[in-house]
Each structure stands twice: as structure tokens, then as C-alpha cells.
Enzyme design. Structure first.
Site, mmCIF file in Angstrom:
data_model
loop_
_atom_site.group_PDB
_atom_site.id
_atom_site.type_symbol
_atom_site.label_atom_id
_atom_site.label_comp_id
_atom_site.label_asym_id
_atom_site.label_seq_id
_atom_site.Cartn_x
_atom_site.Cartn_y
_atom_site.Cartn_z
ATOM 1 N N LYS A 168 0.808 -1.227 0.000
ATOM 2 C CA LYS A 168 0.000 0.000 0.000
ATOM 3 C C LYS A 168 0.839 1.274 0.000
ATOM 4 C CE LYS A 168 -4.445 -1.489 1.731
ATOM 5 N NZ LYS A 168 -4.239 -2.937 2.014
ATOM 6 N N GLU A 200 -9.807 7.493 3.844
ATOM 7 C CA GLU A 200 -10.726 6.635 4.578
ATOM 8 C C GLU A 200 -10.033 5.289 4.736
ATOM 9 O OE1 GLU A 200 -11.189 6.676 1.178
ATOM 10 O OE2 GLU A 200 -11.001 4.503 0.955
ATOM 11 N N SER A 255 1.515 -9.881 -1.216
ATOM 12 C CA SER A 255 1.175 -8.467 -1.039
ATOM 13 C C SER A 255 1.519 -7.912 0.342
ATOM 14 C CB SER A 255 -0.308 -8.235 -1.336
ATOM 15 O OG SER A 255 -1.128 -9.055 -0.528
HETATM 16 C C1 LIG Z 1 -5.141 -3.879 1.540
HETATM 17 C C2 LIG Z 1 -4.482 -5.156 1.199
HETATM 18 C C3 LIG Z 1 -4.912 -5.950 0.117
HETATM 19 C C4 LIG Z 1 -6.125 -5.615 -0.706
HETATM 20 O O1 LIG Z 1 -6.052 -4.414 -1.404
HETATM 21 P P1 LIG Z 1 -5.809 -4.385 -2.975
HETATM 22 O O2 LIG Z 1 -6.104 -2.970 -3.345
HETATM 23 O O3 LIG Z 1 -6.757 -5.355 -3.605
HETATM 24 O O4 LIG Z 1 -4.398 -4.770 -3.202
HETATM 25 C C5 LIG Z 1 -4.200 -7.101 -0.189
HETATM 26 N N1 LIG Z 1 -3.140 -7.496 0.561
HETATM 27 C C6 LIG Z 1 -2.721 -6.772 1.615
HETATM 28 C C7 LIG Z 1 -1.534 -7.261 2.379
HETATM 29 C C8 LIG Z 1 -3.367 -5.591 1.974
HETATM 30 O O5 LIG Z 1 -2.934 -4.889 3.037
#
Ligand SMILES: *Cc1c(COP(=O)(O)O)cnc(C)c1O
Length: 395
Positions: A90, A112, A378
Site C-alpha cells: 500500500k 478513509e 502483497s
Molecule cells: C489492503 C491489502 C490488500 C487488498 O487491497 P488491494 O487494493 O486489492 O491490493 C491485499 N493485501 C494486503 C496485504 C493488503 O494490506
């Protein structure tokens, strides 16, 4: 012209656009007119790249997962977004947007947040730049996500509770939009995924595209080719997935898999599987696929993973689904949790439960053997430890 990137009107096929109230028009239009030019400027690129390197810790490794590869008979690489500062992808976007805000002359940031991850990433870059930060968060979420509330406060942000409606993410979004309407001159609204009115989905995708840019270089170095056979990412709003796919969208020989949260099962009424359950509608000022009742009320989503617990999906992903460019696979809580535990035991990496959804598709047989695969990891699982403890009874 690319079939899968945004067109000059802000649409991906039939999805996207900017369905905004009149009073928001000046803010969104200002951003729309300037974002590409600002992003293309050398001074922006220099500052962005430097912070990605020295502050976020990029490039993140592309790690060859040997034991996971052995188990599934493929060559599997993990893109290690879990090693980014603040623990997930993020921050790539919030760094980009705070630099954008500064160049637009903005003095104040609003955001938000649902689970608090985007709020923390925003509070982080506001501290970095010395800008005041207000994060809107549903009252129910504030109670559920105390550690992230504390992080935001420690970082100097003000967390304002949204007390209307279901007191969750969509109510926080409404409050943030109201704030922006009332402060059009000095405030930038940092949206946390590839959602919202044009140009946000495209801008956020471009900031996250550093992920696929790095994958191409790193895969070339490791395997002698830039393109994998399969790219896999989880999809909430879709920003980590958009970043993973970005430079591969027009290379149709690269198979794209999107893992979405099926919660307790697609047909249980407790799910967030937007592609399976969604119909065309408007959420967050964007036309997209959306979980809704017959008369168009947004349905409360459910997933064990807070970051995937979203009733819509970004317009790029709605288009990728509708055109068949990406294969959307619903993954239940149980499948995701098993996938996360497997990664922990085979590779010594505890993933965020969002990311665990992407790993679960391996066990579901979505990838044929002898494939070259890149999975976007992610985020890291520290924030989810209590959920893992409760789920697997680890006490
Ligand atoms: C917020 C988050 C997501 C989901 O958000 P996307 O916009 O779909 O990427 C996925 N993985 C993690 C670790 C997150 O913090």
C-alpha cells in the site's frame, strides 16, 4: 491503443468513469488535468524513485520458492511486497499520492480506511512529509482494529469516527467525500486502491506498476525471460493485483489469475466474491461490478481477511473479468488459511491473510505443472497473528 488500460474518457471497456456529485467536480478535474504531466516530470520521478528505494526498501526481492516449487512441480517465484516498509504494497501508492498532493499545492491530507492498513500507510507518509492527516474510519472498525488506530495516532494522524449507517468502510468513505467537498482548495484525498472516480484507478495502478516493472527485470535476470506463464495476485479493490499485472496486460500469452475472497463460500451469503456475485453498479463514484440486492442496495461483504472485505472491485478488474483476460478464482476462508499455513511451513514466510488467498489457488490446481509462476506476496502476516491463533487454535 491498449485494450486493458484506461481510455481517454476514464473507462476500461464499460467500467470506470467519474460519477461524482457536482460539488466534487473541481477537485477531481484538477487532479485529472495534472496527474499524467506531474507523474511524467523528471523531478517527480526522481523523488518518487528515491523514496521507493531508501524509505520503502525497493526493489523488493523476487524470491525463488524452492520447496513450494517442488511441491507443485512448477517454478514459483514470490514478489516480496511483504518486505516493504509498513508491511505491504500500500505504501507504494501513498508515497506517490503524497508527492502528487505536494505538487498540486495541497496542505492537508484525508483518507478513509476499513481495516486500517491504508490509514496507517497514509499516516506514515504524512508524518514523512509533515502534512496534517485526517483518517475517517467506521466506529465499528475502530473498535475491531485497535492496533491500527493506535499506529495512526502514534504517527500523528487524527482518526475521525464515522457514526452513520453500518459504521464501516462505506460510511467512512462518505465522510471523507463530504470533507473533500468542504475543503476543495487545500486538501488531497488519498484513495487506497484502484477504485474511486477517474483518474484514481489509473493513477494508483501506475504507482503500483513498479511491482511488474521490477518483476520483468528480476525474472529476466533469474530465468532469462521477462514473462512468466502465470501471474497470481489477490484482489480486494485490486491495487496489488493491478501493480502485478500492469506491464503484462497486453501480453496475452501471460495468464493472469485473480484470487478473490469467497468467505464462507460463494453461495453462503457470507462472501466478498465480486466477480461471481456482482452486477454492474456504481460504488465510490465508479461504474464497476458490485455486490448488491435486487433493488441496488450494496450488500455487506464478508471475508476472514479485512483487506479483501470489499463489495466491489476496481473498474480495471471488472473489465479484465468481463473480457476473460483474467481468470477470477473464488477462494474460501478455509482454503486461504490452509494456503497461508503451507507457505509458513514450506518457506518460513507468514503471509497476510489477503495474500494467502493467492497461494491457495496452487492447491486448487489452477496452475498446470512445469509452469513459470510469479505470485505477488502483497503483505506480511504480523497484523493477522490473532486471526491465525484463533483459527488454528495455536494457544
Ligand atoms: C489492503 C491489502 C490488500 C487488498 O487491497 P488491494 O487494493 O486489492 O491490493 C491485499 N493485501 C494486503 C496485504 C493488503 O494490506
Amino acid at each position: 491503443m491498449s485494450k486493458y488500460h484506461v481510455d481517454e474518457h476514464g473507462f476500461y471497456g464499460e467500467f470506470g468513469g467519474a460519477f461524482i456529485p457536482e460539488m466534487l467536480y473541481p477537485n477531481v478535474e484538477e487532479l485529472r488535468q495534472h496527474y499524467l504531466e506531474i507523474m511524467a516530470s523528471e523531478s517527480f520521478q526522481q523523488e518518487f524513485r528515491k523514496l521507493l528505494r531508501d524509505y520503502v526498501g525497493r526493489p523488493t526481492p523476487l524470491y525463488y520458492a524452492e520447496r513450494l516449487s517442488e511441491k507443485y512441480g512448477s517454478r514459483i517465484y514470490l514478489k516480496r511486497e511483504d518486505l516493504c516498509h509498513t508491511g505491504a504494497h500500500k505504501v507504494n501508492n501513498t508515497i506517490g499520492q503524497i508527492l502528487m498532493a505536494k505538487r498540486l499545492g495541497k496542505k492537508r491530507i484525508i483518507a478513509e480506511t476499513g481495516a486500517g492498513q491504508h490509514g496507517v500507510a497514509t499516516a506514515t507518509v504524512c508524518a514523512l512529509m509533515g502534512l496534517p492527516c485526517v483518517v475517517y474510519m467506521g466506529e465499528v472498525d475502530i473498535a475491531r482494529q485497535a492496533p491500527n488506530v493506535a499506529r495512526m495516532k502514534l504517527l500523528g494522524a487524527e482518526v475521525r469516527p464515522a457514526r452513520s449507517g453500518s459504521r464501516t468502510l462505506k460510511d467512512a468513505t462518505n465522510e471523507a467525500i463530504r470533507d473533500w467537498i468542504n475543503n476543495p482548495e487545500d486538501t488531497h484525498y488519498i484513495i487506497g486502491s484502484v477504485v474511486g472516480p477517474h483518474p484514481y484507478p489509473d493513477m494508483v495502478a501506475r504507482f503500483q506498476a513498479v511491482i511488474s516493472e521490477e518483476i520483468r527485470h528480476q525474472l529476466l535476470e533469474a530465468e532469462g525471460r521477462t514473462d512468466p506463464d502465470y501471474l497470481i495476485a489477490c484482489v480486494g479493490g485490486g491495487s496489488n493485483a493491478a501493480g502485478t499485472y500492469y506491464h503484462y496486460l497486453d501480453q496475452e500469452e501471460v495468464q493472469i489469475i485473480a484470487a478473490e475472497a469467497a468467505g464462507k463460500g460463494v453461495d453462503t451469503g457470507e462472501s466478498a466474491a465480486t466477480s461471481a456475485l456482482g452486477r454492474v453498479g456504481i460504488i465510490h463514484a465508479s461504474k464497476t461490478l458490485l455486490m448488491q440486492t435486487a433493488d441496488g442496495q450494496i450488500t455487506e461483504p464478508y471475508s476472514i481477511s479485512a483487506g479483501l472485505d470489499y463489495p466491489g472491485v476496481g473498474p480495471m478488474h471488472a473489465h479484465l473479468f468481463q473480457t476473460g483476460r483474467a481468470q477470477f478464482i473464488p477462494v474460501t476462508d478455509a482454503q486461504a488459511m490452509a494456503g497461508g499455513r503451507e507457505l509458513a511451513r514450506l518457506e518460513g514466510i507468514i503471509p497476510a491473510i489477503e495474500s494467502s488467498h493467492a497461494f491457495a489457488v496452487l492447491e486448487m490446481g489452477a496452475v498446470p505443472p512445469d509452469s513459470l509462476v510469479v505470485i505477488n506476496l502483497s503483505g506480511r502476516g504480523d497484523k493477522d497473528l490473532q486471526t491465525y491463533i484463533d483459527y488454528f487454535d495455536l494457544t
